[in-house]
Every structure is written in C-alpha cells, then in structure tokens.
Design a protein around this motif. Structure first.
Motif, PDB file in Angstrom:
ATOM      1  N   VAL A 172       1.003  -1.161   0.014  1.00 54.23           N
ATOM      2  CA  VAL A 172       0.068   0.137  -0.185  1.00 54.23           C
ATOM      3  C   VAL A 172       0.972   1.132  -0.040  1.00 54.23           C
ATOM      4  N   ALA A 173       0.591   2.195  -0.642  1.00 50.55           N
ATOM      5  CA  ALA A 173       1.338   3.467  -0.833  1.00 50.55           C
ATOM      6  C   ALA A 173       1.172   4.202   0.517  1.00 50.55           C
ATOM      7  N   ASP A 174       2.059   4.717   1.242  1.00 51.80           N
ATOM      8  CA  ASP A 174       2.353   5.231   2.513  1.00 51.80           C
ATOM      9  C   ASP A 174       1.547   6.651   2.250  1.00 51.80           C
ATOM     10  N   ILE A 204      -4.104   0.412   6.609  1.00 50.41           N
ATOM     11  CA  ILE A 204      -4.957  -0.536   6.545  1.00 50.41           C
ATOM     12  C   ILE A 204      -4.936  -1.692   7.491  1.00 50.41           C
ATOM     13  N   LEU A 205      -3.672  -2.392   7.830  1.00 47.98           N
ATOM     14  CA  LEU A 205      -3.204  -3.368   8.675  1.00 47.98           C
ATOM     15  C   LEU A 205      -3.742  -2.859  10.035  1.00 47.98           C
ATOM     16  N   ALA A 206      -2.888  -1.757  10.406  1.00 42.19           N
ATOM     17  CA  ALA A 206      -2.977  -1.193  11.608  1.00 42.19           C
ATOM     18  C   ALA A 206      -4.600  -0.978  12.163  1.00 42.19           C
ATOM     19  N   VAL A 219      -2.504 -10.886  10.147  1.00 41.74           N
ATOM     20  CA  VAL A 219      -0.859 -11.343   9.525  1.00 41.74           C
ATOM     21  C   VAL A 219      -0.828 -10.073   8.572  1.00 41.74           C
ATOM     22  N   GLY A 220       0.741  -9.497   8.800  1.00 40.58           N
ATOM     23  CA  GLY A 220       0.875  -8.516   7.980  1.00 40.58           C
ATOM     24  C   GLY A 220       2.395  -9.047   7.072  1.00 40.58           C
ATOM     25  N   PHE A 221       2.772  -8.232   6.341  1.00 35.92           N
ATOM     26  CA  PHE A 221       3.745  -8.380   5.879  1.00 35.92           C
ATOM     27  C   PHE A 221       4.871  -7.126   5.897  1.00 35.92           C
TER      28      PHE A 221
HETATM   29  N1  CTP Z   1       0.150  -1.754   5.135  1.00 30.99           N
HETATM   30  C1  CTP Z   1      -1.168  -1.467   5.123  1.00 30.99           C
HETATM   31  N2  CTP Z   1      -1.636  -0.121   4.791  1.00 30.99           N
HETATM   32  C2  CTP Z   1      -0.626   0.852   4.492  1.00 30.99           C
HETATM   33  C3  CTP Z   1       0.922   0.368   4.844  1.00 30.99           C
HETATM   34  C4  CTP Z   1       1.034  -0.705   4.994  1.00 30.99           C
HETATM   35  O1  CTP Z   1      -2.157  -2.409   5.480  1.00 30.99           O
HETATM   36  N3  CTP Z   1      -1.105   2.222   4.262  1.00 30.99           N
HETATM   37  C5  CTP Z   1       0.469  -2.989   5.436  1.00 30.99           C
HETATM   38  C6  CTP Z   1       0.963  -3.831   4.261  1.00 30.99           C
HETATM   39  O2  CTP Z   1      -0.037  -4.674   3.772  1.00 30.99           O
HETATM   40  C7  CTP Z   1       2.152  -4.936   5.047  1.00 30.99           C
HETATM   41  C8  CTP Z   1       2.426  -4.143   5.959  1.00 30.99           C
HETATM   42  O3  CTP Z   1       1.524  -2.916   6.550  1.00 30.99           O
HETATM   43  O4  CTP Z   1       1.282  -5.869   5.484  1.00 30.99           O
HETATM   44  C9  CTP Z   1       3.796  -3.599   6.104  1.00 30.99           C
HETATM   45  O5  CTP Z   1       3.934  -2.840   5.116  1.00 30.99           O
HETATM   46  P1  CTP Z   1       5.368  -1.967   4.692  1.00 30.99           P
HETATM   47  O6  CTP Z   1       5.276  -1.116   3.583  1.00 30.99           O
HETATM   48  O7  CTP Z   1       6.393  -2.972   4.881  1.00 30.99           O
HETATM   49  O8  CTP Z   1       5.667  -0.977   6.036  1.00 30.99           O
HETATM   50  P2  CTP Z   1       5.242   0.409   6.364  1.00 30.99           P
HETATM   51  O9  CTP Z   1       3.935   0.578   7.210  1.00 30.99           O
HETATM   52  O10 CTP Z   1       4.815   1.133   5.015  1.00 30.99           O
HETATM   53  O11 CTP Z   1       6.452   1.112   7.059  1.00 30.99           O
HETATM   54  P3  CTP Z   1       7.749   1.538   6.406  1.00 30.99           P
HETATM   55  O12 CTP Z   1       7.314   2.507   5.163  1.00 30.99           O
HETATM   56  O13 CTP Z   1       8.282   2.160   7.472  1.00 30.99           O
HETATM   57  O14 CTP Z   1       8.487   0.485   6.094  1.00 30.99           O
END
Ligand code: CTP
Length: 304
Positions: A172-174, A204-206, A219-221
């Motif tokens: 997911v785009a941050d 979304i995961l949080a 479960v997350g990645f």
């Molecule tokens: N994820 C999500 N929603 C977001 C960002 C991430 O649901 N907006 C979920 C991804 O699907 C994955 C997990 O969070 O299961 C970790 O994603 P990752 O990109 O590795 O982590 P970030 O939260 O983006 O942290 P960082 O950029 O610091 O690595």
C-alpha cells in the motif's frame, strides 16, 4: 463419448458449450437435470459472447483454468481445514493519482498475495481478495474486489468485516497527493516542475489490527531493504498483528535479477511474539501453500 461414459465407474465432469437458445430449451434442461440426478457434475456454461457474431447469453464454455480448478476440486479428497472460515486478503500495489493521467505506484505484481488467496481457497476457506491494479488474473474460486487507491482498499477491507482472519500482502502506498489535479497538469515554459504535496494514507493493517471487529488472526507483511527483523518486530507491535511475514526486497537479497518484487521467488521469515522462524528460499506458490497451512493451524487454536 456417450458409450464410453456408460462403461465408466469414474467421476464425470461436463463442461458444456451451446448456443444460448439451445441451452435454454426445455429438452436440454430436462436432459441436464437427468444427468445431474445420475451424479454427473457440471462446470459452466458461463454467460458471455458466442462464437457466432451478435450472439450472447448463457452458453459459453467455462474458461480452461476454471475447468482445471473444478477437476482439482473433484479429485481432491484431502480434508479442508479452513472450511467455513472467511478470510480477507489484500494484494498488489495501489495507484495514487497525481492528475487524470499520472499516478504514483510501486513494483508489487500481486503474485504473492494472489497465490496466498488461491492457497487459502484450496484449503476450503471462503476468501475475499481485495486487489490493487495488477496484470495477473483473479484467482479461480476467490471473490475479488478491484480497487486503485489505498483509501478505496481500506474501505473495501472494512466492508468485508467480520472475518476469521485477514492477511495484508498489498504494498500500500504510504502517501497520496494532497490534492490530485482534476485536469492534466501542463508543462508551462519557464514555470519549472510542479511540486507535489503529499499526505499520509490510512494504514489498513494497523486499522484492522486494532479494530473493534478485529479478526481472530491478523497477518502482515514487511518489505524491508535493511534491519529486516528489528523492523518486522516493530511493525508486529505497532500494527497489532499476530505475525509478520518479513521479506528482504533489497537487490542484495540474492533472489533473481529483479529481486522479490515482481519476481517468482521469495525468502521469508515468520516473526511473531514466539520468535523468528526462517524459511528457505522457494517459489511464491510454495510460500503461499506453507503460509496457508500455518494459518489453518493457527485458526484451529484461535477462539472466535
Ligand atoms: N500496510 C497497510 N496499509 C498501509 C501501509 C502498509 O495495510 N498504508 C500493510 C502492508 O500490507 C503490510 C504491512 O502493512 O502487511 C507492512 O508494510 P510496509 O510497507 O513494509 O510497512 P510500512 O508501514 O509502510 O512501514 P515503512 O514504510 O516504515 O517500512
């Protein structure tokens, strides 16, 4: 074929294809009902266009991959440990628009997330896949919702609650642009490049990890290029996950010329409160099968 079928003691699957008027005819319907009463299974026909021009309706042969999946299901007599379980999976990248023709994206192909959705369905789960824009096909037997942006993915996942488990594989785009332009941004001589203002997307995961309707298993990645385990452990706590599947997406991961993202192979570590389990490098389908088995095992011990 019909005389051979009279002599067989094996299971029979029919994949009929017929002009819609013929398929809808009372005689065909009677014959089909008789065959079904005799224990013969059917796949299709599907609705869609016919070979004849300007003809459409119910009568198209099921897609070859659907026929293969139906055969596999018929021949698979293994117990289904995830039968009756509803599982949400996110997969693929998100596209965050800059203007009507441009967007911000990432290298995720959706291969790992789609493979996990398919592996869970094979174990009998009712899988709900929410996919960002990908070029691969929807997994057979999995109800798939297509979205573009993180906000849409978030909304789709929330609307699928309650669920027994949720697996967040999507990249997911941050961030998204604060105000996507309604018209194409034009290059103006002497004005220089535009600067993009970004705002944070929902995690979304949080959100689901701390939700009032939190699934029993989350479960997350974690895609990392450095400090893999420390970062995965931090995400486990912050996002309220039961375990994190951590993978090294750096070019030094040693996996293929393009690395994990977009490639067919993966090497993961399973990070949970119980510690870190390292899996050997394998194909994404194999990672998916092992992960589905692990989820089935965990769900047996989770009280829902
Ligand atoms: N994820 C999500 N929603 C977001 C960002 C991430 O649901 N907006 C979920 C991804 O699907 C994955 C997990 O969070 O299961 C970790 O994603 P990752 O990109 O590795 O982590 P970030 O939260 O983006 O942290 P960082 O950029 O610091 O690595």
């Amino acid at each position: 074929a019909s005389t051979v079928l009279l002599a067989t003691d094996k299971k029979v699957l029919m994949a009929p294809a017929m002009n819609p008027k013929m398929w809808a005819h009372a005689a065909t319907r009677r014959n089909r009902a008789t065959l079904q009463k005799d224990g013969i299974a059917f796949i299709g026909p599907a609705k869609g266009e016919m070979a004849e021009s300007n003809e459409a309706g119910e009568g198209r042969m099921a897609e070859p991959l659907e026929i293969v999946a139906a055969i596999e299901t018929m021949l698979d007599e293994k117990p289904k440990p995830l039968a009756g379980r509803r599982i949400i999976v996110t997969s693929g990248p998100t596209h965050e628009p800059i203007d009507p023709v441009r967007y911000i994206a990432n290298r995720s192909s959706g291969k790992q997330g789609h493979a996990i959705a398919a592996a869970l369905a094979k174990l009998g789960a009712e899988v709900r896949l929410v996919s960002g824009p990908v070029t691969i096909a929807d997994p057979v037997g999995v109800a798939t919702t297509h979205v573009e942006t993180a906000a849409q993915m978030n909304q789709a996942v929330e609307s699928l609650l309650p669920a027994d488990a949720a697996i967040f594989v999507a990249a997911v785009a941050d961030w998204r642009t604060a105000n996507a332009a309604g018209e194409k941004i034009k290059k103006v001589a002497g004005k220089g490049p535009p600067s993009l203002q970004m705002v944070e997307n929902p995690d979304i995961l949080a959100g689901i990890g701390h939700h009032a309707q939190r699934p029993g298993l989350v479960v997350g990645f974690a895609a990392e290029t450095q400090d893999l385990i420390a970062n995965a452990e931090a995400k486990l706590k912050k996002k309220g996950a039961d375990f994190i599947v951590a993978n090294d997406v750096s070019h030094e991961s040693g996996i293929g010329p393009s690395g994990v993202m977009g490639g067919d192979r993966n090497k993961v570590r399973i990070v949970s409160r119980a510690g870190v389990e390292e899996w050997p490098e394998m194909g994404k389908d194999e990672v998916a099968a092992r992960l589905a088995a692990l989820i089935a095992e965990r769900l047996q011990t989770v009280v829902v």
